[in-house]
Structures are given as structure tokens and as C-alpha cells.
Design an enzyme around this catalytic site. Sequence first.
Site, PDB file in Angstrom:
ATOM      1  N   HIS A  64       0.954  -1.195   0.249  1.00 24.21           N
ATOM      2  CA  HIS A  64       0.194  -0.707  -0.378  1.00 24.21           C
ATOM      3  C   HIS A  64       1.243   1.458   0.227  1.00 24.21           C
ATOM      4  O   HIS A  64       2.223   0.881   0.146  1.00 24.21           O
ATOM      5  CB  HIS A  64      -1.244   0.166   1.418  1.00 24.21           C
ATOM      6  CG  HIS A  64      -0.442   0.309   2.074  1.00 24.21           C
ATOM      7  ND1 HIS A  64       0.569  -0.555   2.706  1.00 24.21           N
ATOM      8  CD2 HIS A  64      -0.615   1.177   3.568  1.00 24.21           C
ATOM      9  CE1 HIS A  64       1.115  -0.501   4.443  1.00 24.21           C
ATOM     10  NE2 HIS A  64       0.515   0.555   4.899  1.00 24.21           N
ATOM     11  N   HIS A  66       1.684   4.284   1.598  1.00 28.07           N
ATOM     12  CA  HIS A  66       1.881   4.551   3.202  1.00 28.07           C
ATOM     13  C   HIS A  66       3.465   4.674   3.075  1.00 28.07           C
ATOM     14  O   HIS A  66       4.103   3.660   2.860  1.00 28.07           O
ATOM     15  CB  HIS A  66       2.083   4.127   4.197  1.00 28.07           C
ATOM     16  CG  HIS A  66       0.116   4.103   4.810  1.00 28.07           C
ATOM     17  ND1 HIS A  66      -0.442   3.376   5.837  1.00 28.07           N
ATOM     18  CD2 HIS A  66      -0.587   5.462   4.616  1.00 28.07           C
ATOM     19  CE1 HIS A  66      -1.947   3.897   6.004  1.00 28.07           C
ATOM     20  NE2 HIS A  66      -1.857   5.341   5.369  1.00 28.07           N
ATOM     21  N   ASP A  68       6.175   4.606   4.386  1.00 28.83           N
ATOM     22  CA  ASP A  68       7.490   3.648   5.384  1.00 28.83           C
ATOM     23  C   ASP A  68       7.412   2.433   4.639  1.00 28.83           C
ATOM     24  O   ASP A  68       8.220   1.626   5.240  1.00 28.83           O
ATOM     25  CB  ASP A  68       6.729   3.263   7.327  1.00 28.83           C
ATOM     26  CG  ASP A  68       5.064   2.820   6.769  1.00 28.83           C
ATOM     27  OD1 ASP A  68       4.330   3.650   5.880  1.00 28.83           O
ATOM     28  OD2 ASP A  68       4.928   1.866   7.371  1.00 28.83           O
ATOM     29  N   HIS A  69       6.602   2.463   3.533  1.00 31.65           N
ATOM     30  CA  HIS A  69       6.370   0.812   2.911  1.00 31.65           C
ATOM     31  C   HIS A  69       6.589   1.299   1.564  1.00 31.65           C
ATOM     32  O   HIS A  69       7.269  -0.084   0.581  1.00 31.65           O
ATOM     33  CB  HIS A  69       4.830   0.289   2.567  1.00 31.65           C
ATOM     34  CG  HIS A  69       4.874  -0.042   4.035  1.00 31.65           C
ATOM     35  ND1 HIS A  69       4.639  -1.589   3.889  1.00 31.65           N
ATOM     36  CD2 HIS A  69       3.915   0.855   5.098  1.00 31.65           C
ATOM     37  CE1 HIS A  69       4.438  -1.600   5.823  1.00 31.65           C
ATOM     38  NE2 HIS A  69       3.868  -0.769   5.533  1.00 31.65           N
ATOM     39  N   HIS A 141      -6.913  -1.864   6.361  1.00 25.98           N
ATOM     40  CA  HIS A 141      -5.952  -1.322   6.381  1.00 25.98           C
ATOM     41  C   HIS A 141      -6.576   1.003   6.009  1.00 25.98           C
ATOM     42  O   HIS A 141      -5.797   1.448   6.609  1.00 25.98           O
ATOM     43  CB  HIS A 141      -4.932  -1.031   6.111  1.00 25.98           C
ATOM     44  CG  HIS A 141      -3.704  -0.053   6.144  1.00 25.98           C
ATOM     45  ND1 HIS A 141      -3.282  -0.149   7.645  1.00 25.98           N
ATOM     46  CD2 HIS A 141      -2.815   0.498   5.687  1.00 25.98           C
ATOM     47  CE1 HIS A 141      -2.222   0.783   7.998  1.00 25.98           C
ATOM     48  NE2 HIS A 141      -1.826   0.575   6.844  1.00 25.98           N
ATOM     49  N   ASP A 215      -0.271  -3.719   6.464  1.00 27.64           N
ATOM     50  CA  ASP A 215      -0.410  -3.517   6.824  1.00 27.64           C
ATOM     51  C   ASP A 215      -1.839  -3.677   7.119  1.00 27.64           C
ATOM     52  O   ASP A 215      -2.575  -3.420   6.353  1.00 27.64           O
ATOM     53  CB  ASP A 215      -0.282  -1.496   7.264  1.00 27.64           C
ATOM     54  CG  ASP A 215       1.435  -1.089   7.768  1.00 27.64           C
ATOM     55  OD1 ASP A 215       1.745  -2.379   7.774  1.00 27.64           O
ATOM     56  OD2 ASP A 215       0.682  -0.074   7.956  1.00 27.64           O
ATOM     57  N   HIS A 274       6.789  -4.683  11.869  1.00 29.71           N
ATOM     58  CA  HIS A 274       5.657  -3.679  12.055  1.00 29.71           C
ATOM     59  C   HIS A 274       5.983  -3.417  13.083  1.00 29.71           C
ATOM     60  O   HIS A 274       4.569  -2.310  13.427  1.00 29.71           O
ATOM     61  CB  HIS A 274       4.751  -3.710  11.360  1.00 29.71           C
ATOM     62  CG  HIS A 274       4.023  -2.544  10.424  1.00 29.71           C
ATOM     63  ND1 HIS A 274       3.527  -1.336  11.488  1.00 29.71           N
ATOM     64  CD2 HIS A 274       4.166  -1.860   9.604  1.00 29.71           C
ATOM     65  CE1 HIS A 274       3.478  -0.094  10.348  1.00 29.71           C
ATOM     66  NE2 HIS A 274       3.762  -0.579   9.296  1.00 29.71           N
TER      67      HIS A 274
HETATM   68 ZN   LIG Z   1       3.241   0.394   7.513  1.00 24.34          ZN
HETATM   69 ZN   LIG Z   2      -0.159   1.529   6.190  1.00 22.64          ZN
END
Ligand SMILES: [Zn+2]
Ligand SMILES: [Zn+2]
Length: 312
Positions: A64, A66, A68-69, A141, A215, A274
Site C-alpha cells: 500500500h 503509506h 514507510d512501505h 487498512h 499493514d 511492523h
Molecule cells: Zn506501515
Molecule cells: Zn500503512
Amino acid sequence: MSGETLQVYFLGTAGALPTTQRNPPCIMIRRGSDTILFDCGEGAQQQMMRSRCGFTVNAIFVTHWHADHFLGIFGLVQTMSFNGRTEPLVIYGPAWIAEFVAILRSVARFNLKFPIEGIELAKGSWVRYDGYTITAFAVNHGLPSLGYILEEDSRPGRFDREQAIALGVPPGPLFGKLQRGETIRVGTGETSHEVRPEQVMGPARPGRKIVYTGDTRAVHHGIRDIAHDADLLIHDATYDESEADRGAEFYHATAAQAGEAATLLNARTLVLIHTSSRYTDAQAHISDAKKTFTGPVLAPNDLDMIEVAFRD
Ligand SMILES: [Zn+2]
Ligand SMILES: [Zn+2]
């Protein structure tokens, strides 16, 4: 090939924010000569250097959008160009992949030496590789988010050598024909007869299977048909039980919920990742998950590697 090694490198195990000990999410799977990334958090390329696995990535599957990914993809692409890569890189992900790849090409425009292709996946989409398939499933999520299943093809059953000899098959090349699924003929004259593979081969044996949720709140019954019986279930475990309310609010799972998912899906081993940066270690997470799942529970540190073995 059924005998390939299957290694899972946890290059990043943090949730949302990096810490001095943990990078944002990046899971590298090496099977034979293939290298696949599930997510590519910031700093992934240095983790790849530390793991001594090189940069020969075939494809990146983003769960996804976000940050951080996926922030690690920018630096990784720069380094791949610098190293003279010419092979195409395929990036898979949910809706917004086309926009992401346009941004990536724009950022890398002075130094991009190889084609980058973005392919949008949705629930049920699959990508075929030599000997295994990667299938996307929907998770919960709060935005379009996918989990991924890497599942190997099933392997032929065991060859019953004694039974073959009892049926008159001489040891040698005819054994190989039966193992490859061919019907053979043995004997001469009146004793000549057929031997079929199913007379000497046991039932097909499953390949290995890895499920990565990305997530999500606790995964649900809806994925049981495709995500059952994984050798490794790698599940969001952002919070321990003391923060269960935050998990529900921010569309993440607790370690106990990850354990419930592992029980529901009949996973062999549960892997918690995570982990929120608020925790200095994952001991509470492991204890929580063991209350809801009786199998092995792991909370890997960055750069830990798990080699997935066949069940038999
Ligand atoms: Zn994340
Ligand atoms: Zn996320």
C-alpha cells in the site's frame, strides 16, 4: 524446480517510523536465483548491502502507499542505475501504482538506465513465476491495501521403489519415466504389461507457502480459502495488548490478533513485524501472540533470515 532454497530476509521490521535498531518494512525473498521484495521501506538498499544479497531484484510488490512501505525504492533505483542495471524492474501494487511509477521516473530522470514497469494488482490478481505464484489478497487498512501469498507448485509424490520392482520394473531409466508421469511397458511376450505412474507414485506433496499481510487489522475469514496452511504467516503486529484501542483506530493489528489469525488460517509459524517504535523489544508481543496461537512465534530483528523448509 522443487528443490530450490527459499529464504526470507527481514530487512526492515519497524512500523511507520524507523528506530536505531529497526528499518521500515522490507522483506526480501530469495528462491533459487529469483529475488523478490515485499515492500521497500526507507534504507532498504543499505540493508540489502548488510545482508550481502546484492541488488538483483526481479520485482517489488508494494502492499500500500503509506510512505514507510515504499520510500526505499527511490534510493534503490538510483543505485541500480549507477551499477549499470539494464534489465527491466517491475513494481506491483494496488491502485496509484501508475502515479507512483510516474513520480519515480521523474525523480530518477537524470540517471535512469533501465525500464521500470508499474502493474496494478487487485484482490485475486496473481503473477506467475517459474515454480511458484504470487497472489494478492485484500486486507483491512483503511485504504487500498494488499497482502501477498507466495505459493510454490505442488511437488510429485514419493516414488515407491519396492512397489515398482514388485511390478517388474527394473531399476534404471524406466524409474525416471514413471517419476515424470509416463506410463511404461515392461516384460516381453505374454508377460508384457503396462505400469502406470499412479501405481508407484504417492500423492502430490504441497510446495512451500508464505503469506505476508502488510499493514492490516486482524485478517478475517474471507481469506481463509487462499491463505490457509502457510509455512510462514508474516502478520502486522504493530501493538501489544496494552494498545489494542490504537490498533483498531489506526487499522493495525495487535500481536494477539495476529495469533488469532495464525490459528484461523492454520499457519505453521507466525512471524510478527511492523512493531511500533514505542516498544524497545517485542517480548510482550510474543507473549500476547502465544496466548492465541500454539505454534512457533517469531519476532525477527532486522537482517534476520528464515529458511523455509518443506514439510516432508
Ligand atoms: Zn506501515
Ligand atoms: Zn500503512
